[in-house]
Write a protein that holds these residues in place. Structure first.
Motif, PDB file in Angstrom:
ATOM      1  N   UNK A 148      46.040  29.359  45.681  1.00 31.72           N
ATOM      2  CA  UNK A 148      45.746  31.019  45.664  1.00 31.72           C
ATOM      3  C   UNK A 148      46.429  31.843  44.820  1.00 31.72           C
ATOM      4  N   UNK A 149      47.962  31.638  44.812  1.00 29.82           N
ATOM      5  CA  UNK A 149      48.539  32.615  44.029  1.00 29.82           C
ATOM      6  C   UNK A 149      48.727  32.047  42.499  1.00 29.82           C
ATOM      7  N   UNK A 150      48.492  30.749  42.306  1.00 27.64           N
ATOM      8  CA  UNK A 150      49.027  30.423  41.030  1.00 27.64           C
ATOM      9  C   UNK A 150      47.619  30.224  40.305  1.00 27.64           C
ATOM     10  N   UNK A 151      46.394  29.993  40.801  1.00 23.10           N
ATOM     11  CA  UNK A 151      45.016  29.710  40.183  1.00 23.10           C
ATOM     12  C   UNK A 151      43.994  31.016  40.451  1.00 23.10           C
ATOM     13  N   UNK A 152      43.809  31.196  41.877  1.00 22.22           N
ATOM     14  CA  UNK A 152      42.761  32.198  42.158  1.00 22.22           C
ATOM     15  C   UNK A 152      43.274  33.675  41.736  1.00 22.22           C
ATOM     16  N   UNK A 153      44.582  33.735  41.572  1.00 22.11           N
ATOM     17  CA  UNK A 153      45.013  35.138  41.389  1.00 22.11           C
ATOM     18  C   UNK A 153      45.006  35.493  40.043  1.00 22.11           C
ATOM     19  N   UNK A 154      44.391  34.674  39.068  1.00 19.88           N
ATOM     20  CA  UNK A 154      44.218  34.943  37.675  1.00 19.88           C
ATOM     21  C   UNK A 154      42.937  35.384  37.567  1.00 19.88           C
ATOM     22  N   UNK A 155      42.021  35.062  38.637  1.00 18.99           N
ATOM     23  CA  UNK A 155      40.755  35.903  38.183  1.00 18.99           C
ATOM     24  C   UNK A 155      40.800  37.443  38.460  1.00 18.99           C
ATOM     25  N   UNK A 156      39.882  38.086  37.600  1.00 23.59           N
ATOM     26  CA  UNK A 156      39.943  39.545  37.714  1.00 23.59           C
ATOM     27  C   UNK A 156      39.919  40.038  39.048  1.00 23.59           C
ATOM     28  N   UNK A 157      38.892  39.725  39.897  1.00 23.82           N
ATOM     29  CA  UNK A 157      38.568  40.419  41.135  1.00 23.82           C
ATOM     30  C   UNK A 157      39.413  40.118  42.303  1.00 23.82           C
ATOM     31  N   UNK A 158      40.314  39.040  42.091  1.00 26.56           N
ATOM     32  CA  UNK A 158      41.015  38.395  43.081  1.00 26.56           C
ATOM     33  C   UNK A 158      42.364  39.326  43.183  1.00 26.56           C
TER      34      UNK A 158
END
Length: 929
Positions: free
Chosen positions: A346-356
């Motif tokens: 979540x912190x390394x991959x998903x947090x790179x998404x603009x809306x996350x």
């Protein structure tokens, strides 16, 4: 310690547990707190700090704020700039509650140690002004009773000192022109100790279009105010400003937003203090405090974490390297009951998404997950990537909310859900279903690959991280490794390259392959492929006269040969213990017929049949290999236009499919069928003996040969005792005392009730060893005028099976030897000169005449050039071996070749012959005119 479910150790907060939480409540709103309208967990300082984990960055910031308010130094301006959802607003709330002192600091969890470090015993209460750039509007003033605040400076002055403060900037507020630094300094001195919290300032200033005037002033006047404010703060020792600036492009918003950000960064940076954002390890505790009322007793948490850590270390080759360190054990403890792999993804991959949003997004997502798992009575020891309830519509919608369009069908078909392919795989095999291996694997792959498919330089999540997200202590790792192979072969949106797997919204080539697979013709395409692969499995090194793969009866030779023949039956003649009719019928047809003619040499055949239960998978794999081969062919010819990566994947799939087919061929043809003949109810009937060969053997032909020897279905060494028994049982009866060697050999090739000899040398050797001993039978090279020619009994012989040789029954051989033994002649008495008889032994016998034996042999023979190889072989066996068998005989062989050609040999031909003669050491090897 037993591996207890997380739900028996940890307990979520009531709102998470009951699902009554509001998504918006995870979004801290500092304006609502200032207005006294926020939820209790944000409004109440004591509750806020009880659910707040003070990170290292927050600790340093609060320390600086306390020192500044107490007049002990500290930074006048602190800029908070992190990614979306990085904890900026939450940090401002902590400063708000600390500075406003609405609750005693000794009741604020985590604050007393900070004040002790600063040496502050009595933190003064400060005035707090909250400037929210989203709440304020450039064209809509804020009304405070009779006072209308048009600008940022008018609003700031009012919040710090009400009417008194506003009066100091009233003229500037009315005109929209920034007050000077001195006016602001005086305002701050009167309000001190004071804290100014500016949140989302870019959102406010970017609305001030250039060359346009607003009631809130112009773009330039607002930037001038920020400059004056930051300069004034340096002159007031107990006043401080915290300003948040966005980091992501999504928050900045357009050209004006970027211009506003650049200007604010320019002035804030002149006196800013470095603020350390939330680290991933700290995020563990942030999420855990907000979501869990009680995370479990330390001893229980350590016990569960230790079992996981020991499991990873015991299987170190299967899991990432970082899991082997003691630091990972601490991470397990810190994040319990959530597995660290969830936080990492979540912190390394998903947090790179603009809306996350980095922190808020994780909180919202995990609150939904935990509530659903609690309702479903989840029994996992930790909440792992493989635990995510992606079959739940709310969880699924939240998961794909942050992703581009197109993920909904992928989730339903290939990740999780009652009708998904992973669910089908789990239902098909209890080995997978008992641990939900397919669904857990796909949930892990989704979490680890969905957010970054288009941006990753190296795509996908490694297999070791998939196992980390799936497997719990006590489960078999191999089960999850196997399911990854199944998933790769069946799913249309799952990609793989070496040990990496990822999902994409674009279908992979598997759908194209499946379409082509349906059009494969079994007779014209599949069967030839399987035949080629079976031949490849056997190779060329074996002792059979021939291996006949899927060969019609007319094409299987009916010859004595130099060995037995192995007939490999086609897939439609598969064998199983429960259904063997097809295999027996196919084998029987070849055994009894050669085309339309009866087969004579039936005892030279052994059959190999496919396993009935495996043939289905074999055909599927064969069609798959052909389909991939077609795709690669179309790529090479330009008929199929793919990018380089997909073309590479297609070639890899083609290679892997062919390797898998070869292995499956090896596992499928495993049943040896040996025909025998028994007398049943007075009639001879063919029966079958069956045995399986090991699919793990290195060499299939050698394994079959070994199995035939073990079962004595193929005799490679035959004792004279057994030959004598066979002769006595079938030939030496009813007064018959002799039989031709050739007939016995041929009968062993014809009849199934006789021994199946590997070749005629086995038979010859048994005769030679039997005749060399007087215990078995006699031998003759032929018979003329009722006399045996070359009779041997108790001495070595050379057997040729020429049709003239005979085997003689033991008693008859003994009798014949006695009959033909030379009879003793009684010597005539010798009369001496005294007329007395003298016995022959009384005088010396006369010396025999001297006979000179030949010591040298020379022979020459002319060979037919077309049959020279076989003729030379006969010469070696019949002539040369007779000499080499005797001790002391020296044999030399010369080969003489004469070739005449009326047209003459050209230079090229001469050169070839001379080179070959030199290689074969001819002396000489010359051409003559």
């Amino acid at each position: 310690m037993s591996l207890k479910p997380w739900r028996e150790i940890a307990r979520p907060h009531k709102d998470v547990l009951e699902g009554t939480f509001k998504q918006s409540e995870f979004a801290a709103d500092i304006s609502q707190v200032a207005a006294g309208a926020a939820p209790p967990e944000y409004q109440d300082a004591e509750k806020f700090f009880s659910r707040t984990f003070i990170t290292e960055g927050m600790r340093l910031l609060l320390l600086s704020v306390a020192q500044r308010l107490a007049g002990q130094g500290g930074d006048p301006v602190i800029q908070l700039q992190t990614a979306f959802g990085g904890g900026k607003t939450h940090t401002m709330l902590a400063v708000y509650h600390l500075a406003s002192r609405q609750t005693s600091t000794n009741k604020l969890e985590g604050i007393p140690p900070i004040l002790d470090q600063a040496g502050i015993h009595d933190l003064p209460q400060a005035r707090v002004a909250v400037i929210d750039g989203i709440k304020l509007s450039p064209s809509q003033p804020q009304q405070h009773g009779n006072i209308t605040a048009n600008t940022l400076w008018g609003e700031l002055a009012w919040q710090l000192l009400c009417e008194e403060g506003y009066a100091m900037v009233a003229a500037s507020d009315a005109s929209g022109v920034s007050p000077g630094k001195e006016v602001i300094r005086q305002l701050l001195e009167r309000a001190a100790p004071c804290v100014i919290l500016m949140d989302e300032m870019v959102a406010f200033i970017r609305q001030l279009e250039v060359s346009k005037e607003f009631r809130a002033g112009t773009f330039d006047s607002n930037i001038s105010f920020i400059q004056a404010l930051t300069e004034a703060l340096k002159a007031v020792p107990n006043a401080i400003l915290l300003a948040s600036l966005p980091e992501s492009d999504l928050e900045v918003g357009g050209n004006m937003g970027q211009r506003a950000l650049n200007s604010l960064e320019k002035y804030f940076a002149r006196i800013e203090s470095v603020w350390k954002p939330v680290a991933t390890t700290e995020a563990f505790e942030i999420v855990r405090r907000r979501l869990f009322e009680h995370a479990g007793e330390r001893a229980q948490v350590e016990g569960i974490s230790r079992q996981f850590h020991n499991f990873y270390r015991a299987n170190s080759s299967k899991f990432p390297l970082e899991t082997q360190s003691n630091e990972y054990f601490e991470r397990l403890c810190q994040s319990y009951p959530i597995h660290p792999e969830i936080f990492d993804r979540l912190y390394e991959d998903w947090s790179t998404l603009d809306k996350f949003q980095r922190t808020r997004g994780v909180l919202q997502y995990m609150a939904i997950v935990i509530h659903r798992l609690w309702e479903d009575n989840n029994q996992d020891a930790l909440i792992m990537p493989g635990s995510l309830p992606l079959d739940d519509s709310i969880t699924r919608n939240k998961s794909i909310h942050y992703l581009p369009q197109g993920w909904e069908p992928v989730m339903e078909k290939e990740v999780d859900g009652v009708r998904s392919e992973p669910a089908s795989l789990d239902r098909e095999d209890t080995r997978f279903g008992s641990v939900q291996a397919a669904r857990r694997a796909m949930r892990t792959i989704f979490l680890g690959s969905a957010p970054a498919v288009s941006t990753q330089a190296v795509r996908g999540i490694q297999a070791e991280h998939i196992l980390l997200g799936c497997v719990q202590p006590g489960q078999t790792i191999g089960t999850f490794e196997d399911i990854l192979k199944r998933l790769r072969d069946r799913l249309h949106y799952l990609y793989s390259d070496q040990d990496r797997f990822w999902l994409d919204t674009r279908p992979n080539l598997r759908r194209e392959m499946e379409s082509r697979k349906q059009n494969i013709n079994d007779r014209e395409e599949l069967e030839p492929l399987l035949k080629a692969r079976v031949n490849k499995v056997f190779g060329s090194k074996h002792r059979f006269s021939g291996i006949h793969v899927f060969t019609p009866s007319a094409d299987v030779p009916d010859e004595y040969g130099t060995g037995s023949r192995l007939v490999v039956l086609p897939p439609n003649a598969a064998y199983s213990r429960g259904d063997n009719k097809a295999a027996y019928a196919a084998a029987l047809e070849i055994l009894q017929q050669r085309g339309e003619q009866p087969r004579q040499k039936q005892n030279r055949l052994i059959f190999l049949a496919a396993d009935y239960d495996t043939v289905g998978n074999l055909k599927i794999q064969g069609r798959m290999a052909l389909a991939w081969k077609r795709i690669v062919t179309d790529i090479d010819s330009g008929k199929l236009n793919l990018d380089l990566f997909q073309a590479k994947l297609a070639r890899n799939h083609a290679e892997e499919a062919d390797k898998s087919l070869l292995q499956l061929v090896r596992e499928t043809w495993k049943w040896l069928l040996c025909p025998t003949q028994e007398i049943i109810k007075g009639k001879p009937e063919i029966t079958w003996e069956v045995v399986s060969v090991s699919p793990a053997a290195m060499n299939l032909a050698a394994e079959i040969e070994q199995k035939l020897r073990e079962e004595e279905w193929l005799i490679t060494e035959w004792s004279p005792v057994h030959l004598r028994s066979l002769l006595n049982q079938w030939y030496f009866k009813d007064g018959i005392t002799e039989v031709g060697t050739q007939k016995v050999w041929q009968d062993c090739c014809h009849y199934l009730y006789l021994p199946r000899l590997a070749n005629d040398n086995v038979f010859k050797d048994a005769i030679s060893r039997g005749v060399d001993n007087e215990d078995f039978f006699g031998f003759a090279s032929g018979k003329e005028n009722n006399k045996y020619v070359g009779f041997a009994f108790g001495k070595p012989v050379f057997v040729t099976l020429d049709g003239k040789e005979l085997l003689v029954e033991h008693a008859a051989a003994m009798a014949y030897r006695e009959e033909t033994k030379p009879k003793a002649i009684k010597p005539t008495p010798i009369i001496n000169h005294d007329n007395n008889e003298i016995e022959p032994g009384d005088i010396d016998p006369p010396a025999p005449p001297s006979v000179s034996l030949p010591k040298t042999f020379y022979g020459a023979v002319t060979l037919d050039p077309l049959r020279a190889a076989s003729q030379f072989s006969d010469i070696m066996e019949e002539i040369v071996q007779q000499f080499t068998a005797r001790t002391g005989v020296k044999v030399s062989i010369s080969v003489e070749i004469n070739a005449d050609f009326s047209d003459g040999f050209d230079e090229s031909f001469q050169r070839v012959i001379k080179e070959n003669c030199n290689t074969l050491k001819f002396k000489p090897g010359e051409f003559e005119n």
